[in-house]
Design a protein around this motif. Structure first.
Motif, PDB file in Angstrom:
ATOM      1  N   THR A  16      -2.269   8.749   4.599  1.00  0.00           N
ATOM      2  CA  THR A  16      -3.384   8.791   3.662  1.00  0.00           C
ATOM      3  C   THR A  16      -3.026   8.043   2.384  1.00  0.00           C
ATOM      4  O   THR A  16      -1.854   7.917   2.035  1.00  0.00           O
ATOM      5  N   HIS A  17      -4.057   7.556   1.695  1.00  0.00           N
ATOM      6  CA  HIS A  17      -3.874   6.894   0.398  1.00  0.00           C
ATOM      7  C   HIS A  17      -3.860   7.901  -0.737  1.00  0.00           C
ATOM      8  O   HIS A  17      -3.450   7.587  -1.840  1.00  0.00           O
ATOM      9  N   ALA A  31       0.844  -1.192   0.000  1.00  0.00           N
ATOM     10  CA  ALA A  31       0.000   0.000   0.000  1.00  0.00           C
ATOM     11  C   ALA A  31       0.878   1.240   0.000  1.00  0.00           C
ATOM     12  O   ALA A  31       1.701   1.433   0.880  1.00  0.00           O
ATOM     13  N   GLU A  32       0.692   2.103  -1.010  1.00  0.00           N
ATOM     14  CA  GLU A  32       1.456   3.342  -1.080  1.00  0.00           C
ATOM     15  C   GLU A  32       0.734   4.402  -0.259  1.00  0.00           C
ATOM     16  O   GLU A  32      -0.407   4.757  -0.551  1.00  0.00           O
ATOM     17  N   LEU A  33       1.396   4.891   0.785  1.00  0.00           N
ATOM     18  CA  LEU A  33       0.795   5.857   1.691  1.00  0.00           C
ATOM     19  C   LEU A  33       1.637   7.118   1.762  1.00  0.00           C
ATOM     20  O   LEU A  33       2.853   7.075   1.596  1.00  0.00           O
TER      21      LEU A  33
END
Length: 83
Positions: free
Chosen positions: A52-53, A36-38
């Motif tokens: 946050t996404h 997941a890229e945050l």
């Protein structure tokens, strides 16, 4: 067995990080574990750091994507009256 329960922001209910470095470590860990890229940002309500996404460089978020559209009702099958 005891589990760590993180403190959450009262307004957004997101996990609060004390500094930017700690939040960035959590974002890097999420990338390794889940892919997941945050992104890290400072909350305007609590002053702590959150994840946050949404990409902060995305122009639609800067100008407010919803502000250009007309408000819609949440009711199902709602038809607005003509004036």
């Amino acid at each position: 067995m005891h589990y760590f329960t993180p403190k959450r922001c009262a307004s957004s209910r997101k996990i609060m990080y004390h500094d930017k470095a700690q939040a960035q470590r959590a974002a890097n860990q999420a990338m390794l574990e889940r892919g997941a890229e945050l992104w890290v940002y400072r909350c305007e309500y609590c002053g702590q750091w959150h994840l946050t996404h949404h990409d902060p460089s995305d122009e639609r978020l800067l100008y407010g994507m919803r502000s250009s559209r007309k408000p819609r009702s949440r009711k199902r099958g709602f038809k607005p009256r003509r004036k």
